[in-house]
Design a protein around this motif. Structure first.
Motif, PDB file in Angstrom:
ATOM      1  N   ARG A  61       0.857  -1.190   0.000  1.00 24.49           N
ATOM      2  CA  ARG A  61       0.000   0.000   0.000  1.00 24.49           C
ATOM      3  C   ARG A  61       0.889   1.234   0.000  1.00 24.49           C
ATOM      4  O   ARG A  61       1.270   1.729   1.062  1.00 24.49           O
ATOM      5  CB  ARG A  61      -0.908  -0.014   1.228  1.00 24.49           C
ATOM      6  CG  ARG A  61      -1.925  -1.141   1.187  1.00 24.49           C
ATOM      7  CD  ARG A  61      -2.775  -1.250   2.444  1.00 24.49           C
ATOM      8  NE  ARG A  61      -3.243   0.024   2.934  1.00 24.49           N
ATOM      9  CZ  ARG A  61      -3.535   0.245   4.220  1.00 24.49           C
ATOM     10  NH1 ARG A  61      -3.394  -0.693   5.116  1.00 24.49           N
ATOM     11  NH2 ARG A  61      -3.955   1.434   4.596  1.00 24.49           N
ATOM     12  N   PHE A  64       0.113   4.159   2.402  1.00 23.52           N
ATOM     13  CA  PHE A  64      -0.038   3.902   3.835  1.00 23.52           C
ATOM     14  C   PHE A  64       0.702   4.962   4.655  1.00 23.52           C
ATOM     15  O   PHE A  64       1.836   5.316   4.362  1.00 23.52           O
ATOM     16  CB  PHE A  64       0.504   2.510   4.193  1.00 23.52           C
ATOM     17  CG  PHE A  64       0.556   2.251   5.670  1.00 23.52           C
ATOM     18  CD1 PHE A  64      -0.577   1.870   6.363  1.00 23.52           C
ATOM     19  CD2 PHE A  64       1.739   2.433   6.378  1.00 23.52           C
ATOM     20  CE1 PHE A  64      -0.532   1.653   7.722  1.00 23.52           C
ATOM     21  CE2 PHE A  64       1.797   2.218   7.740  1.00 23.52           C
ATOM     22  CZ  PHE A  64       0.661   1.826   8.417  1.00 23.52           C
ATOM     23  N   ASP A  69      -3.760   5.810   9.457  1.00 25.15           N
ATOM     24  CA  ASP A  69      -4.452   4.542   9.197  1.00 25.15           C
ATOM     25  C   ASP A  69      -4.932   3.922  10.500  1.00 25.15           C
ATOM     26  O   ASP A  69      -4.117   3.601  11.368  1.00 25.15           O
ATOM     27  CB  ASP A  69      -3.510   3.575   8.472  1.00 25.15           C
ATOM     28  CG  ASP A  69      -4.246   2.382   7.903  1.00 25.15           C
ATOM     29  OD1 ASP A  69      -5.023   1.751   8.644  1.00 25.15           O
ATOM     30  OD2 ASP A  69      -4.059   2.077   6.716  1.00 25.15           O
TER      31      ASP A  69
END
Length: 174
Positions: A61, A64, A69
């Motif tokens: 990802r 990220f 997150d």
């Protein structure tokens, strides 16, 4: 050219010097682990930028961000269990996250720390530990583990680095 202590620290540890982000050449983690009875408490400290890069790659990802997150702790725990192994008397143990936090370093960077717990059924005689945190990203990654076995406060120091992340055995009963 003479570097000030602050400028040198900024170069080494990713801090800020004159408002410019400086990448650090040192890639390391430091762990202090305490084993008492059948419990291993493991506190690891990692440079935040290295950790974020590692979790991006692990999760595949690219966007990220640790601070944005809501599943960052779960992702770290999965990554940790994939890269760190602890076996007590031949039985593999799995880490569970207990607590986490962020510390500012004096030159403007951040360090993430995580407290994890491994549970064995009873006090082990032998621990086998492998720590390959972030070694897939940084060839010079150094992971230092200082293990304190109780009672008696016997200290064991382990170094995983320079491409050698093989498991190491610690004899707790001697």
């Amino acid at each position: 050219m003479k570097l000030t202590t602050l400028a040198l620290a900024a170069l080494l540890f990713g801090g800020r010097d004159a408002g410019v982000r400086v990448m650090h050449d040192v890639h390391s983690t430091h762990t202090r682990a305490v084993i008492e009875n059948g419990t291993v408490m493991w506190k690891v400290r990692l440079f935040s930028d290295d950790l974020e890069k590692g979790l991006r790659a692990y999760a595949r990802r690219p966007a990220f961000a640790l601070d944005r997150d809501p599943k960052a702790d779960s992702l770290f725990t999965a990554y940790f269990n994939a890269k760190v192994s602890v076996s007590a008397d031949g039985r593999a143990l799995k880490a569970q996250l207990v607590q986490q936090g962020v510390d500012k370093d004096p030159v403007g960077g951040t360090v993430h720390w995580y407290l994890l717990q491994f549970d064995a059924a009873r006090a082990p005689g032998t621990l086998v530990i492998r720590n390959a945190l972030l070694a897939e990203l940084f060839p010079s990654q150094a992971n230092i583990v200082v293990l304190l076995s109780m009672p008696g406060e016997k200290r064991h120091s382990l170094y995983f680095g320079d491409g050698d992340n093989a498991a190491q055995t610690v004899e707790l009963r001697r």
